[in-house]
Write a protein that holds these residues in place. Structure first.
Motif, short mmCIF file in Angstrom:
data_model
loop_
_atom_site.label_atom_id
_atom_site.label_comp_id
_atom_site.label_asym_id
_atom_site.label_seq_id
_atom_site.Cartn_x
_atom_site.Cartn_y
_atom_site.Cartn_z
N PRO A 80 0.84 -1.14 0.09
CA PRO A 80 0.03 -0.19 0.03
C PRO A 80 0.91 1.11 -0.07
N ILE A 81 0.49 2.21 -0.55
CA ILE A 81 1.18 3.62 -0.32
C ILE A 81 1.04 3.96 0.97
N GLY A 82 2.37 4.46 1.18
CA GLY A 82 2.64 4.82 2.52
C GLY A 82 2.98 3.58 3.64
N GLY A 83 2.74 2.43 2.89
CA GLY A 83 3.31 1.37 3.86
C GLY A 83 4.82 0.91 3.96
N GLU A 84 5.10 0.03 4.74
CA GLU A 84 6.43 -0.31 4.97
C GLU A 84 6.63 -1.72 5.10
N LEU A 85 7.63 -2.49 4.40
CA LEU A 85 7.55 -3.64 4.36
C LEU A 85 7.69 -4.64 5.66
N ASP A 86 8.19 -3.79 6.63
CA ASP A 86 8.11 -4.66 7.94
C ASP A 86 6.77 -4.98 8.74
N TYR A 87 5.93 -4.09 8.16
CA TYR A 87 4.45 -4.41 8.76
C TYR A 87 3.60 -5.09 8.01
N LEU A 88 4.07 -5.70 6.74
CA LEU A 88 3.21 -6.54 5.90
C LEU A 88 3.32 -8.00 6.21
N ASP A 89 2.23 -8.68 5.92
CA ASP A 89 2.22 -10.14 6.05
C ASP A 89 2.80 -10.76 4.95
N ASP A 90 3.27 -11.91 5.25
CA ASP A 90 4.13 -12.82 4.45
C ASP A 90 3.55 -13.04 2.80
#
Length: 199
Positions: A176-186
């Motif tokens: 998502p726009i504004g998202g950070e990889l560390d907070y995404l699910d696998d």
């Protein structure tokens, strides 16, 4: 305040500096550690001391490990010609959790930011470009956070690689726009990596 209480307060203050922990959470964590001294606190203190003495940055990619060259860079099976460029080590670890990428990484250590006076040299972008030039890299995957600074950095690297003969791609759907990889699910990371596109 006794010396023992002063030590406990100092521990709480140090814990409160950790990301995601405020003073109240730090106090609860310290109380839990004290109650579980033998099973949790003592082993934790020992491992922390060992990591503090042995942890280092990989000389090739910037990952954190206990050797000069990390396990990923030493693994011949990962010499696929693909380098995944990430902002920091937490993003590399997030990509590894997804188990979708079988190449190697390059950790920038941040993003370009004119406001914070962070230029290409502070991020080691020249080191990345040299690494790409001196090895058999066929594709650079820009897995930078979908923030303004992340996208600015991605565009800068893509421009630097223009005409090099190396394919430059970026993560696609799922981030998502504004998202950070560390907070995404696998699953989201896997989908984004599979649907990467040319920059």
């Amino acid at each position: 305040m006794s010396d023992a209480t002063r030590d406990i307060e100092a521990l709480i203050e140090l814990m409160a500096r950790l990301p995601g922990l405020g003073p109240r959470s730090a106090r609860r964590a310290v109380l839990h550690l004290i109650k579980k001294r033998g099973k949790v606190m003592a082993p934790l203190a020992q491992v922390m001391a060992e990591v503090a003495a042995t942890a280092r940055e990989c000389a090739t990619c910037g990952n954190i490990g206990t050797a000069d060259i990390c396990d990923i860079c030493r693994d011949d099976r990962r010499a696929t010609g693909e380098i995944c460029v990430v902002e920091d080590v937490a993003d590399l670890w997030a990509m590894e959790r997804g188990q979708a990428f079988k190449g190697r990484y390059h950790v920038l250590g941040g993003t370009l930011s004119a406001l914070d006076a962070v230029g290409p040299e502070e991020l080691g972008i020249p080191k990345l470009l040299t690494r790409i030039r001196d090895t058999d890299v066929t594709e650079v995957i820009l897995a930078l956070n979908a923030t303004v600074d992340g996208q600015t950095t991605a565009h800068y690297i893509a421009e630097m690689l223009e005409g090099s003969g190396v394919a430059v791609t970026s993560l696609a759907q799922g981030v998502p726009i504004g998202g950070e990889l560390d907070y995404l699910d696998d699953g989201t990371i896997q989908a984004a990596l599979r649907a990467r596109k040319k920059v």
